[in-house]
Design an enzyme around this catalytic site. Sequence first.
Site, mmCIF file in Angstrom:
data_model
loop_
_atom_site.group_PDB
_atom_site.id
_atom_site.type_symbol
_atom_site.label_atom_id
_atom_site.label_comp_id
_atom_site.label_asym_id
_atom_site.label_seq_id
_atom_site.Cartn_x
_atom_site.Cartn_y
_atom_site.Cartn_z
ATOM 1 N N ASP A 206 35.658 37.553 42.900
ATOM 2 C CA ASP A 206 34.518 37.473 41.999
ATOM 3 C C ASP A 206 33.207 37.464 42.789
ATOM 4 O OD1 ASP A 206 33.430 36.791 39.230
ATOM 5 O OD2 ASP A 206 32.659 35.115 40.412
ATOM 6 N N GLU A 256 34.691 42.550 43.382
ATOM 7 C CA GLU A 256 33.638 42.793 42.395
ATOM 8 C C GLU A 256 32.339 42.978 43.178
ATOM 9 O OE1 GLU A 256 31.765 40.858 38.320
ATOM 10 O OE2 GLU A 256 32.237 39.542 40.007
#
Length: 525
Positions: A206, A256
């Site tokens: 993330d 990401e």
Amino acid sequence: MGQPTPATDDGWWRSAVIYQVYVRSFADGDGDGTGDLAGVRARLPYLAELGVDALWFNPWYRSPMKDGGYDVADYRAVDPAFGTLAEAEKLIAEARELGIRTIVDIVPNHVSDQHPWFRAALAGGPERELFHFRPGRGEHGELPPNDWQSEFGGPAWTRLPDGDWYLHLFAPEQPDLNWAHPAVRQEHEDILRFWFERGVAGVRIDSAALLAKDPALPDFTEGHDPHPYVDRDELHDVYRAWRAVADEYGAVFVGEVWLPDTERFARYLRPDELHTAFNFSFMTCPWDAARLRTSIDDTLAEHAPVGAPATWVLCNHDVTRTVTRYGRADTGFDFATKAFGTPTDLELGTRRARAAALLSLALPGAVYVYQGEELGLPEADIPLDRIEDPMHARSGGTDPGRDGCRVPLPWAAGEPHAGFGGEPWLPQPDGWAAYAADRQAEDPASILRLYREAIRLRPEFGDGPLTWLPAPDGVLAFARADALCVVNLADAPVDLPAHSARLLASGPLDTAGRLPGDTAVWLRA
């Protein structure tokens, strides 16, 4: 616990179809209205029939759920709302028996304010060095240490009763870690090993480009080249160390990484760093042939120098559902409005979403399918008093938040709550049962059946490169191996190129055998 056999990397990730599971909204196994691991385990046959190669799970760790689980309090425990660590281990093993690998989500930029490290830091312990604590500015320290803003709106700093401030690029309940501290790096490498030893095949990272901060924490107004916290060079040492850990287990990474600079983006995909990264250019592109072709070409070109496969994503847990997005007059993605904007034509959006599914599944690389996309779910309007996403509150109500794409799935048309389980934590819209998986499974023309057949036929495109074919304006046509993909984004129908067989179409051809607008077809050359 006996250690499962670690995952092996046989290159499966280069062309995999990976299904994203937002556990809280997938399936409720115990009837409390919250999706859980028991619900996922019960639906593994559905996922196997869909034909996916892997499941990516949004965070299932112990968390106060101030940001949908992205505020992690304990990486080595499953949140009780979802189940237990033992259940997670069973899920990983049972999925693998069906040929489905597991990818877990790691949130390295920050932790929950309930994490033991942060609680010790608040008590004045040496753990303060693991975060970014600073005195304030102004005569009495009443001003934040710098002018950084939170991704969720408002200042990126919160003041404590003792007068110090701490940094949080997201919600105040998500304090940023200090990645210059060796204990932070060691802890995350240990967390990776913890899950790899339980058979996890990969990790999704993330906010992968945000970890490292300029130690001076300068104001943006002082200039930010290089950026004080996005894509800093020292971050690559972190991922090289992570890659060494992953290689011990044959595991893989997907990052990401939102970066406009294609050369900077590709650096994360060098052979000793991450295996793949999400392709946000394609996901945020409007339904326009020229712009989609440019996005595809640019994506393949930026991956080629480092030998990494591209990834193709139509939707995820942070963006408006594809059917709604493509059903608008302005089909570009807008972070500021999300589910609002021009009225949506769901029939048009569904037709385009079906065609986009065939387009993405025909491209070279890996494909991510967000849960419910295979059911053609639209974005849901959430009553204001039921919105839980902190983006809504932090924006003063101007941002509708991301809950509209997180509404619990409909499984059975004739059951309460469309077969999800107990009364869902987010309300399902009226008519949600019409999208139920059991109803679509019986309908040969449903989008679920289209996804199943497309995933089954996807190997027809082989693992070779893409070659564009001559096509009229508004039409995308390309070949890979012995298969062709043609997508008509124009209004008028078009003739099909020469072919020996029709494999699959996203909708019916016209009476003359031509491809209508907003329709895609797969052909055998």
